[in-house]
Design an enzyme around this catalytic site. Structure first.
Site, PDB file in Angstrom:
ATOM      1  N   ASP A   1       6.753   5.281   4.323  1.00 38.97           N
ATOM      2  CA  ASP A   1       5.753   5.499   5.374  1.00 38.97           C
ATOM      3  C   ASP A   1       6.177   6.695   6.217  1.00 38.97           C
ATOM      4  OD1 ASP A   1       3.928   5.300   7.403  1.00 38.97           O
ATOM      5  OD2 ASP A   1       4.819   3.502   8.307  1.00 38.97           O
TER       6      ASP A   1
ATOM      7  N   ASP B   1       2.685   6.295   2.264  1.00 40.02           N
ATOM      8  CA  ASP B   1       1.651   7.328   2.154  1.00 40.02           C
ATOM      9  C   ASP B   1       2.132   8.509   1.321  1.00 40.02           C
ATOM     10  OD1 ASP B   1       3.286   8.801   4.050  1.00 40.02           O
ATOM     11  OD2 ASP B   1       2.512   7.377   5.544  1.00 40.02           O
TER      12      ASP B   1
ATOM     13  N   ASP C   1      -3.847   6.791 -11.522  1.00 36.81           N
ATOM     14  CA  ASP C   1      -4.460   5.574 -12.019  1.00 36.81           C
ATOM     15  C   ASP C   1      -5.969   5.807 -12.118  1.00 36.81           C
ATOM     16  OD1 ASP C   1      -4.632   2.664 -12.509  1.00 36.81           O
ATOM     17  OD2 ASP C   1      -2.720   2.621 -11.450  1.00 36.81           O
TER      18      ASP C   1
ATOM     19  N   ASP D   1      -6.495   1.836 -16.163  1.00 40.02           N
ATOM     20  CA  ASP D   1      -6.465   0.452 -15.725  1.00 40.02           C
ATOM     21  C   ASP D   1      -7.395  -0.434 -16.557  1.00 40.02           C
ATOM     22  OD1 ASP D   1      -5.783  -1.508 -13.556  1.00 40.02           O
ATOM     23  OD2 ASP D   1      -7.945  -1.480 -13.315  1.00 40.02           O
TER      24      ASP D   1
ATOM     25  N   GLU E   1      -3.759   0.321 -19.992  1.00 48.63           N
ATOM     26  CA  GLU E   1      -3.333  -1.061 -19.762  1.00 48.63           C
ATOM     27  C   GLU E   1      -4.112  -1.956 -20.734  1.00 48.63           C
ATOM     28  OE1 GLU E   1      -2.869  -4.271 -16.100  1.00 48.63           O
ATOM     29  OE2 GLU E   1      -4.704  -3.113 -16.299  1.00 48.63           O
TER      30      GLU E   1
ATOM     31  N   HIS F   1       3.721  -3.303 -10.683  1.00 49.81           N
ATOM     32  CA  HIS F   1       3.170  -3.853  -9.440  1.00 49.81           C
ATOM     33  C   HIS F   1       2.446  -5.194  -9.646  1.00 49.81           C
ATOM     34  CE1 HIS F   1      -0.108  -2.032 -11.525  1.00 49.81           C
ATOM     35  NE2 HIS F   1      -0.968  -2.582 -10.695  1.00 49.81           N
ATOM     36  N   ASP F   2       2.267  -5.600 -10.897  1.00 56.37           N
ATOM     37  CA  ASP F   2       1.593  -6.882 -11.169  1.00 56.37           C
ATOM     38  C   ASP F   2       2.560  -7.970 -11.609  1.00 56.37           C
ATOM     39  OD1 ASP F   2      -0.982  -5.874 -10.692  1.00 56.37           O
ATOM     40  OD2 ASP F   2      -1.207  -5.196 -12.761  1.00 56.37           O
TER      41      ASP F   2
HETATM   42  C1  GLC Z   1      -5.073  -4.046 -13.270  1.00 51.75           C
HETATM   43  C2  GLC Z   1      -4.125  -3.670 -12.161  1.00 51.75           C
HETATM   44  C3  GLC Z   1      -4.087  -4.778 -11.149  1.00 51.75           C
HETATM   45  C4  GLC Z   1      -5.476  -5.015 -10.635  1.00 51.75           C
HETATM   46  C5  GLC Z   1      -6.442  -5.287 -11.783  1.00 51.75           C
HETATM   47  C6  GLC Z   1      -7.861  -5.341 -11.318  1.00 51.75           C
HETATM   48  O1  GLC Z   1      -4.620  -5.123 -13.985  1.00 51.75           O
HETATM   49  O2  GLC Z   1      -2.859  -3.378 -12.667  1.00 51.75           O
HETATM   50  O3  GLC Z   1      -3.206  -4.521 -10.102  1.00 51.75           O
HETATM   51  O4  GLC Z   1      -5.483  -6.093  -9.759  1.00 51.75           O
HETATM   52  O5  GLC Z   1      -6.355  -4.271 -12.750  1.00 51.75           O
HETATM   53  O6  GLC Z   1      -8.327  -4.120 -10.892  1.00 51.75           O
HETATM   54 CA    CA Z   2       1.717   5.718   6.779  1.00 50.37          CA
END
Ligand code: GLC
Ligand code: CA
Length: 565
Positions: free
Chosen positions: A22, A30, A99, A202, A259, A332-333
């Site tokens: 941040d 950011d 992404d 994604d 993905e 992140h998932d």
């Molecule tokens: C993908 C992303 C995930 C998101 C999902 C729905 O799986 O990695 O974080 O919640 O798409 O958009």
């Molecule tokens: Ca910030």
């Protein structure tokens, strides 16, 4: 190697912008925060950054619900900040992939706002609308992937339901509509012309739906079936991707990774075989499914090493020479890999993190490091569901409560599997707020930040960060690691992860122990004739072995890589 295949030599570092750094002390990471850390990333040796979505968004799903694909979200900065980031990264020899989240948009997107108004405006068919059944109910039994009930939502104005595989605020885009597809391609061009180096696509295996929208016959007790049933690897997905390649991607020297949820390896090949002209690689999920339980992903089961190896080895063998793998332990998932596949007790955290990194990095494919992995950041266990931010965690909490599960049971699943495990702020140092910010961050810090942080790690005798650095360096330009054939060893061994890579008669033998006890490894007969040189180790460089070196004694979580000649 084709010179356009630079991504085969890449090591990608994934940044979750909200939680990385941040710069203006509003508690949210950011773009300028990322800029500050370019020297850090360069020093680590990574040469590609993947940024999770930074576009304008109401942030229902932390930015995956996009309301304007051409704008940067205010909380992350401005377009100028982004352009500066791109330039400074490029100057440091680091590429950036963005992404591309086009399976769904946000309900706040202007397309949706128009689309829901009537059945005959320009945007009417940008989304997937269906009439109710005769009794007024939803068009089919699909349930939302986030566990919030039906995947269909009724809109009075149109007298129709729209489909949302994820949150209600994330209506699925209608890829059957060529105008929508062209909008997506135009947007991709917009970013590519700015100079970005590719995309992570994604939920790409979910963009083409079976057009008869069949009920899932295996619906659970609550009556909801899986939307994967009618949406994964749907009938036109490859046609769409080939069109995208022809119209956009073929014109740029970029990297693409899709993905590919619910995609078995034979189907993955259809995405990543170069002659098919679709994507460079996909993220596979088989190895993420090894600890699923009766409620699917939310579970407290421990994986079996043989299952993990089976999944990873299958992908290594199947794509060998015909496709390309992406290599990852988490993102992140997913929960933090050291907590899930290793051992995050203080005694073994560093050893198991480095062992896992080793057995991953020597496989064939492009490795992905998720922010904080390089210092062995761990899962978090917040006491109350109120501390969690992820929409999925909240939906699951509600769903499990309605099913009668106790708070303790639900929280244990959430501690194990919540996506927020990966989303707590990056731990830079032991100052207040971990050097991430000077104010309370948008999500609580993992309280272990005073011990586990970049500064401490880099100043310690055994630094995970330095170990990653070595691995990255070792891989660079190494033909055996990039192009070598993969051979599994001892699939049934319940403690050791082992394989070889061979290229033009040169072999690397890779070993990693998943045990907290000393374990024996019998060097396979066909490898005993070779001399061995130890090239990577997460212990002191000594090897424990018997007299003729046919048996090795691996210490807890030991990783060893030998060059055989
Ligand atoms: C993908 C992303 C995930 C998101 C999902 C729905 O799986 O990695 O974080 O919640 O798409 O958009
Ligand atoms: Ca910030």
């Amino acid at each position: 190697m084709n010179k356009n295949d630079w991504w085969k030599d890449a090591v990608v570092y994934q940044i979750y912008p909200q939680s990385f750094k941040d710069s203006n002390n509003d508690g949210i990471g950011d773009i300028n925060g990322i800029r500050e850390k370019i020297p850090y990333l360069k020093d680590l040796g990574v040469n590609v950054l993947w940024l999770n979505p930074i576009y304008e968004s109401p942030m229902v799903d932390n930015g995956y619900d996009i309301s304007d694909y051409y704008k940067i979200a205010d909380c992350y900065g401005t377009m100028e900040d982004f352009e500066n980031l791109l330039k400074e990264a490029h100057d440091a020899g680091i590429k950036i992939i963005m992404d591309l989240a086009v399976c769904a948009s946000s309900i706040e997107h202007k397309w949706f706002k128009e689309s829901k108004k009537s059945r005959d405006n320009k945007y009417s068919d940008y989304y997937i609308w269906k009439d109710p059944k005769e009794d007024g109910s939803a068009p089919n039994n699909w349930g939302s992937i986030f566990g919030s009930g039906s995947a269909w939502e009724y809109v009075e104005e149109r007298g129709q339901y729209y489909l949302h595989l994820f949150a209600v605020e994330q209506p699925d885009l209608n890829w059957e509509n060529p105008d929508l597809r062209n909008e997506v391609y135009e947007n991709m061009e917009f970013w590519l012309k700015k100079g970005i180096d590719g995309f992570r696509l994604d939920s790409i295996s979910l963009i083409s739906k079976k057009q008869d929208f069949p009920d899932d016959p295996t619906a659970g007790e609550n009556g909801y079936g899986s939307p994967y049933f009618g949406a994964s690897n749907g009938p036109r997905v490859h046609e769409f991707l080939q069109e995208m390649y022809e119209k956009v991607l073929s014109k740029y020297d970029v990297m693409t990774v899709g993905e590919a949820t619910r995609t078995p390896v034979d189907k993955a090949l259809l995405y990543c075989q170069p002659e098919r002209k679709e994507l460079n690689m996909v993220f596979q999920f088989d190895h993420m499914h090894v600890d699923y339980g009766k409620f699917g992903r939310y579970s407290d089961l421990k994986f079996k090493l043989s299952d993990l190896k089976e999944a990873m080895f299958l992908w290594q063998k199947s794509l060998n020479g015909v496709g390309w793998n992406s290599l990852y332990w988490d993102n992140h998932d997913q929960p933090r890999f050291v907590s899930r596949f290793g051992n995050d007790d203080s005694k073994y955290r560093k050893l198991s993190a480095t062992m896992l990194a080793t057995v991953l990095f020597f496989q064939q494919g492009t490795p992905f490091i998720y922010q904080g992995d390089e210092i062995g950041m761990t899962n978090v266990a917040f006491d109350s569901i109120d501390s969690y931010k992820d929409i999925e965690a909240h939906n699951m909490y509600l769903k499990f409560s309605n099913m009668g599960l106790s708070n303790d049971e639900i929280m244990s699943y959430i501690h194990n599997k919540s996506r927020d495990n990966a989303r707590t702020p990056m731990q830079w140092n032991s100052n207040s707020f971990a050097g991430f910010s000077c104010v309370d961050p948008w999500i609580e810090l993992n309280p272990n930040y005073s011990k586990i942080n970049v500064e401490n790690d880099m100043n310690s005798d055994f630094s995970i960060h330095d170990y990653y650095k070595k691995l990255i360096k070792y891989r660079k330009g190494n033909e055996i690691v990039r192009d070598g054939d993969f051979k599994e060893i001892g699939l049934e061994d319940s403690d050791i992860f082992s394989y070889t890579r061979t290229y033009k008669g040169k072999t690397l033998l890779v070993l990693g122990s998943f045990s907290d006890k000393k374990v024996c490894y019998n060097v396979p007969n066909n490898l005993q004739k070779f001399k061995r040189e130890l090239v990577v180790s997460n212990y002191d460089g000594n090897i424990e072995q018997n007299k003729d070196a046919s048996t090795l004694y691996l210490r807890p979580y030991e990783a060893l890589v030998f060059y055989m000649y």
